[in-house]
Design an enzyme around this catalytic site. Structure first.
Site, mmCIF file in Angstrom:
data_model
loop_
_atom_site.group_PDB
_atom_site.id
_atom_site.type_symbol
_atom_site.label_atom_id
_atom_site.label_comp_id
_atom_site.label_asym_id
_atom_site.label_seq_id
_atom_site.Cartn_x
_atom_site.Cartn_y
_atom_site.Cartn_z
ATOM 1 N N GLU A 1 -18.749 5.362 -3.926
ATOM 2 C CA GLU A 1 -18.820 6.802 -3.711
ATOM 3 C C GLU A 1 -17.934 7.188 -2.533
ATOM 4 O O GLU A 1 -18.342 7.042 -1.366
ATOM 5 C CB GLU A 1 -20.255 7.217 -3.405
ATOM 6 C CG GLU A 1 -21.241 6.895 -4.505
ATOM 7 C CD GLU A 1 -22.468 7.781 -4.412
ATOM 8 O OE1 GLU A 1 -22.654 8.603 -5.312
ATOM 9 O OE2 GLU A 1 -23.208 7.670 -3.436
ATOM 10 N N HIS B 1 -26.761 4.867 0.886
ATOM 11 C CA HIS B 1 -26.100 6.098 0.442
ATOM 12 C C HIS B 1 -25.343 6.687 1.634
ATOM 13 O O HIS B 1 -25.788 6.598 2.776
ATOM 14 C CB HIS B 1 -27.139 7.097 -0.092
ATOM 15 C CG HIS B 1 -26.508 8.283 -0.735
ATOM 16 N ND1 HIS B 1 -26.028 9.350 -0.005
ATOM 17 C CD2 HIS B 1 -26.240 8.563 -2.034
ATOM 18 C CE1 HIS B 1 -25.507 10.242 -0.846
ATOM 19 N NE2 HIS B 1 -25.610 9.771 -2.081
ATOM 20 N N ASN C 1 -29.300 11.286 -8.537
ATOM 21 C CA ASN C 1 -29.882 11.324 -7.196
ATOM 22 C C ASN C 1 -30.226 12.781 -6.875
ATOM 23 O O ASN C 1 -29.328 13.584 -6.635
ATOM 24 C CB ASN C 1 -28.849 10.758 -6.200
ATOM 25 C CG ASN C 1 -29.301 10.878 -4.763
ATOM 26 O OD1 ASN C 1 -30.475 11.152 -4.486
ATOM 27 N ND2 ASN C 1 -28.371 10.680 -3.831
ATOM 28 N N TRP C 2 -31.509 13.067 -6.900
ATOM 29 C CA TRP C 2 -31.938 14.465 -6.720
ATOM 30 C C TRP C 2 -31.959 14.873 -5.249
ATOM 31 O O TRP C 2 -32.244 16.019 -4.925
ATOM 32 C CB TRP C 2 -33.313 14.688 -7.374
ATOM 33 C CG TRP C 2 -33.300 14.523 -8.877
ATOM 34 C CD1 TRP C 2 -32.208 14.306 -9.669
ATOM 35 C CD2 TRP C 2 -34.426 14.568 -9.770
ATOM 36 N NE1 TRP C 2 -32.577 14.221 -10.987
ATOM 37 C CE2 TRP C 2 -33.940 14.377 -11.083
ATOM 38 C CE3 TRP C 2 -35.797 14.752 -9.593
ATOM 39 C CZ2 TRP C 2 -34.775 14.356 -12.205
ATOM 40 C CZ3 TRP C 2 -36.631 14.730 -10.703
ATOM 41 C CH2 TRP C 2 -36.122 14.542 -11.992
ATOM 42 N N LYS C 3 -31.750 13.926 -4.369
ATOM 43 C CA LYS C 3 -31.687 14.175 -2.917
ATOM 44 C C LYS C 3 -32.907 14.975 -2.444
ATOM 45 O O LYS C 3 -33.985 14.868 -3.012
ATOM 46 C CB LYS C 3 -30.380 14.879 -2.556
ATOM 47 C CG LYS C 3 -29.142 14.172 -3.109
ATOM 48 C CD LYS C 3 -27.880 14.623 -2.465
ATOM 49 C CE LYS C 3 -26.692 14.073 -3.218
ATOM 50 N NZ LYS C 3 -25.453 14.235 -2.509
ATOM 51 N N SER D 1 -19.194 14.077 -7.019
ATOM 52 C CA SER D 1 -18.946 15.296 -7.809
ATOM 53 C C SER D 1 -18.655 15.004 -9.281
ATOM 54 O O SER D 1 -17.798 15.649 -9.881
ATOM 55 C CB SER D 1 -17.812 16.112 -7.174
ATOM 56 O OG SER D 1 -18.184 16.534 -5.875
ATOM 57 N N GLY E 1 -20.666 15.783 -3.093
ATOM 58 C CA GLY E 1 -21.152 17.144 -2.854
ATOM 59 C C GLY E 1 -20.057 18.110 -2.482
ATOM 60 O O GLY E 1 -20.316 19.234 -2.056
ATOM 61 N N GLY F 1 -25.136 13.415 -8.103
ATOM 62 C CA GLY F 1 -25.987 14.251 -7.266
ATOM 63 C C GLY F 1 -26.237 15.596 -7.928
ATOM 64 O O GLY F 1 -27.047 15.726 -8.834
ATOM 65 N N GLY F 2 -25.491 16.598 -7.488
ATOM 66 C CA GLY F 2 -25.719 17.985 -7.916
ATOM 67 C C GLY F 2 -25.870 18.172 -9.421
ATOM 68 O O GLY F 2 -26.763 18.895 -9.876
ATOM 69 N N GLU G 1 -25.048 9.529 2.810
ATOM 70 C CA GLU G 1 -25.777 10.464 3.674
ATOM 71 C C GLU G 1 -26.687 9.714 4.638
ATOM 72 O O GLU G 1 -26.933 10.162 5.754
ATOM 73 C CB GLU G 1 -26.536 11.480 2.799
ATOM 74 C CG GLU G 1 -25.556 12.465 2.176
ATOM 75 C CD GLU G 1 -25.909 12.934 0.783
ATOM 76 O OE1 GLU G 1 -27.073 12.827 0.369
ATOM 77 O OE2 GLU G 1 -24.984 13.415 0.094
HETATM 78 C C1 PEP Z 1 -24.565 11.420 -4.653
HETATM 79 O O1 PEP Z 1 -25.508 11.992 -4.171
HETATM 80 O O2 PEP Z 1 -24.564 10.191 -4.690
HETATM 81 C C2 PEP Z 1 -23.463 12.195 -5.224
HETATM 82 C C3 PEP Z 1 -22.467 11.560 -5.756
HETATM 83 O O3 PEP Z 1 -23.551 13.567 -5.136
HETATM 84 P P1 PEP Z 1 -22.626 14.629 -5.919
HETATM 85 O O4 PEP Z 1 -22.587 14.209 -7.365
HETATM 86 O O5 PEP Z 1 -23.306 15.947 -5.723
HETATM 87 O O6 PEP Z 1 -21.269 14.584 -5.306
#
Ligand code: PEP
Length: 254
Positions: free
Chosen positions: A167, A95, A9-11, A213, A173, A234-235, A97
């Site tokens: 999640e 998600h 997920n590049w957000k 993460s 994040g 994500g990251g 967010e």
């Molecule tokens: C996400 O965006 O779904 C996520 C899990 O982000 P991160 O890996 O950065 O925690």
């Protein structure tokens, strides 16, 4: 046997050029995916550039959100038809967010789930608890509500189009990751709830990704858990080598 699924997920990150470069970098490494299903989920405005970068590779193109109406006066929204036109195969719904920054409710998520599966797309429904909910021993209840409400009215014949992402909000994040035991405990619970919503065989066939993460360095132990069927990342999905490390960990699982 469930095929592991790792999605990035590049957000709200990257320029169009950077997104294309990242897509091409991953596509060039598709030969080492080892049977893992891989997806990348860029911002809407980068879908076309990323689709071009992924061309000829088995990497699925995903979208971070969708609106449930087919078309019309919904300024700023994106329909399933628009996503299909862009070559999108899977869509995130709920998600954290979107739930906690943008205020999406379970009822709205449910409408989006139906729109996505009715369009023939794969839906990744995200569930997970906030830190205060975990501390109040509400993790299972929160996940149950998000599953029951999010999947309301979904027929088990559609389960092949569903993926669940667990999640924990406190891990997204944040650099904090659930331990493998914490992840497995909730994944097992989620599968049990899916068995109540659908049936045991259907639940056994559904993939449950872990997200929060995930990095190349912790993916191996998370993937070692029997009910962890991949990752929503994500990251760490913004760097080719890091993301590949997670895919490799998922490949060694099966
Ligand atoms: C996400 O965006 O779904 C996520 C899990 O982000 P991160 O890996 O950065 O925690």
């Amino acid at each position: 046997m469930r095929k592991a699924f790792v999605a990035g997920n590049w957000k709200m990150n990257l320029t169009k050029n950077e997104a294309g470069v990242l897509a091409r970098g991953l596509a060039a490494k598709a030969g080492v995916f080892g049977g893992v299903e891989v997806g990348v989920i860029p911002a809407f405005v980068h879908l076309d550039a990323v689709r071009a970068g992924l061309e000829g590779s088995p990497i699925n193109l995903g979208a971070q959100d969708v609106y449930f109406e087919k078309n019309g006066a919904f300024t700023g929204e994106i329909s399933t038809a628009m996503l299909l036109d862009m070559g999108v195969k899977c869509v995130l719904v709920g998600h954290s967010e979107r739930r906690h920054v943008l205020g999406e409710t379970d009822a709205l998520c449910n409408k989006k789930v139906h729109a996505v599966i009715n369009a023939g797309l794969t839906c990744i429904l995200c569930v997970g608890e906030k830190i205060e909910e975990r501390q109040a021993n509400q993790t299972f209840n929160v996940c149950k509500t998000q599953l029951v409400e999010g999947l309301k009215g979904v027929d088990k014949s559609r389960a092949g189009q569903l993926v669940i992402a667990y999640e924990p909000v406190w891990a997204i994040g944040a650099g904090l990751t659930a331990t493998k035991e914490q992840a497995q405990e909730v994944h097992k619970y989620v599968r049990g709830e899916l068995a109540k919503i659908f049936d045991q065989a259907t639940a056994d066939g559904l993939r449950i990704q872990y997200g929060g993460s995930v990095k190349a360095s912790n993916a191996g132990e998370l993937m070692s858990q029997p009910d962890v069927d991949g990752a929503l990342v994500g990251g760490a999905s913004l760097k080719v080598e890091e993301f590949l490390g997670i895919i490799t960990a998922a490949a060694s699982k099966r």
